[in-house]
Design a protein around this motif. Structure first.
Motif, PDB file in Angstrom:
ATOM      1  N   LEU A 289       0.820  -1.213   0.000  1.00  0.00           N
ATOM      2  CA  LEU A 289       0.000   0.000   0.000  1.00  0.00           C
ATOM      3  C   LEU A 289       0.853   1.261   0.000  1.00  0.00           C
ATOM      4  CD1 LEU A 289      -2.780  -1.062   2.542  1.00  0.00           C
ATOM      5  CD2 LEU A 289      -3.037  -0.775   0.074  1.00  0.00           C
ATOM      6  N   THR A 290       1.993   1.208   0.659  1.00  0.00           N
ATOM      7  CA  THR A 290       2.841   2.400   0.737  1.00  0.00           C
ATOM      8  C   THR A 290       3.791   2.510  -0.452  1.00  0.00           C
ATOM      9  OG1 THR A 290       4.378   1.163   2.163  1.00  0.00           O
ATOM     10  CG2 THR A 290       2.718   2.531   3.238  1.00  0.00           C
ATOM     11  N   ASP A 291       4.482   1.432  -0.785  1.00  0.00           N
ATOM     12  CA  ASP A 291       5.496   1.485  -1.846  1.00  0.00           C
ATOM     13  C   ASP A 291       4.877   1.543  -3.238  1.00  0.00           C
ATOM     14  OD1 ASP A 291       7.322   1.320   0.167  1.00  0.00           O
ATOM     15  OD2 ASP A 291       7.798  -0.802  -0.135  1.00  0.00           O
ATOM     16  N   THR A 292       3.830   0.754  -3.465  1.00  0.00           N
ATOM     17  CA  THR A 292       3.241   0.647  -4.803  1.00  0.00           C
ATOM     18  C   THR A 292       2.056   1.581  -4.995  1.00  0.00           C
ATOM     19  OG1 THR A 292       3.930  -1.670  -4.912  1.00  0.00           O
ATOM     20  CG2 THR A 292       2.267  -0.949  -6.496  1.00  0.00           C
ATOM     21  N   CYS A 293       1.125   1.581  -4.035  1.00  0.00           N
ATOM     22  CA  CYS A 293      -0.102   2.359  -4.188  1.00  0.00           C
ATOM     23  C   CYS A 293       0.033   3.806  -3.732  1.00  0.00           C
ATOM     24  CB  CYS A 293      -1.242   1.687  -3.432  1.00  0.00           C
ATOM     25  SG  CYS A 293      -1.580  -0.005  -3.975  1.00  0.00           S
TER      26      CYS A 293
END
Length: 353
Positions: A289-293
């Protein structure tokens, strides 16, 4: 299927969707390299398109292609006579390389990702890597639409209206631009070498959904448009998103992200998927959720808690560390953006350049 700009072909373009064009293109790929280097180059390229999913090589198919390739040898010698190959190219080496390319294996899963890369403008939806330029994708889809289905290409363009590429293995790679990619496989072939059930599937798909290039989205009311959200879609999306975060299902979250779902959706308590995954200690979900989204880590629920507060409350130290680092990155980016907005702009030639 070879993906290469037609502008680099000698004298006049050759169709890479048929044998003659594919053989000529085989001689143009990394012309000053040996066959092993050429094959490794293409395999690496195909793997990038497939998101590093399975891409293999069948030696049995390669030997069979060489032993039964009399027609391809005849085509090769004919094109050599007509000087279709670039200067210095060895026709036998080009044929050998062509037989190698014909022996590359993919699964329905990896093939569908390749189709999705084309549907996504050359960006692999699994890795986010730019594999093909937008121009190369446009040229490739144009070729697939006009001649990717052998002698059935005209009827395919008329009845289905989507770019596709078939193979004598019984596979059909179908691209629905800006929507999805499909790979179906059914070995029984018709008289021109296309999968009977594969073509039937494509026709049924277009009869149900308005995916045909010339379906009128406004007045074709008897067809469904899956790109248009229904009234209850938001509630379903919130439920599915929260349940996937609670369960630690990264695969489901990846599918939601690829379908353009808002990953910052909130439930009735103003809690996001990041809140749920942080509270449950699902470090893989938090990283996705943090790195990709790139979700917002500063959303407060109705009690005023941030995701990092939930992680701290339930003693998930590793999640706390990841969230605090991500919060720091977000603050730095916001500061840089604010400074850029308030920086003086000089109306000079130098500033324009």
């Amino acid at each position: 299927m070879c993906l290469i700009s037609l502008s680099s072909l000698p004298d006049k373009p050759h169709n890479p969707m048929v044998n003659a064009g594919a053989i000529v293109i085989s001689s143009l790929i990394k012309p000053r390299s040996n066959k092993a280097e050429k094959f490794d180059y293409v395999m690496e390229y195909v793997k990038k398109m497939a998101g590093q999913e399975y891409v293999g090589f069948s030696n049995a198919m390669f030997q069979s292609e060489k032993e039964t390739g009399d027609r391809n040898f005849a085509i090769g010698y004919y094109m050599k006579e007509k000087k279709c190959f670039p200067p210095g190219a060895d026709m036998i080496d080009a044929l050998d390389f062509y037989f190698q390319l014909c022996s590359i294996e993919v699964t329905c899963e990896s093939g569908s990702i390749m189709a999705a890369t084309l549907a996504n403008g050359g960006i692999c939806p699994i890795t986010g890597e730019l594999v093909l330029s937008a121009e190369a994708v446009r040229n490739t889809l144009s070729l697939m639409h006009s001649c990717g289905m052998y002698d059935f290409s005209g009827q395919m363009a008329f009845h289905v209206g989507l770019p596709a590429k078939s193979g004598v293995s019984g596979a059909i790679l179908l691209v629905i631009p800006n929507v999805m990619g499909v790979m179906c496989w059914s070995p029984p072939l018709d008289r021109v070498g296309n999968s009977v059930r594969g073509i039937h599937f494509c026709q049924e798909l277009v009869s149900l959904f308005n995916f045909h290039n010339y379906d009128n989205l406004r007045h074709f009311v008897q067809k469904r448009d899956p790109r248009r959200p229904d009234g209850d879609d938001r509630n379903k999306s919130v439920f599915n998103l929260m349940f996937a975060a609670y369960s630690g299902d990264v695969s489901a979250l990846r599918r939601f992200a690829l379908s353009s779902m808002d990953m910052d959706l909130k439930d009735y308590d103003s809690r996001t998927a990041l809140h749920i995954s942080a509270a449950e200690g699902h470090i893989d979900v938090v990283k996705f959720l943090t790195d990709t989204c790139k979700v917002d880590p500063f959303v407060e629920d109705r009690w005023g808690n941030l995701p990092v507060d939930d992680a701290m409350q339930f003693g998930h130290d590793e999640v706390v560390k990841v969230l605090k680092e991500y919060q720091q990155v977000c603050r730095q980016q916001e500061t840089q953006h604010t400074e850029a907005e308030h920086s003086p702009k000089l109306d000079t030639i130098e500033s324009m350049v």
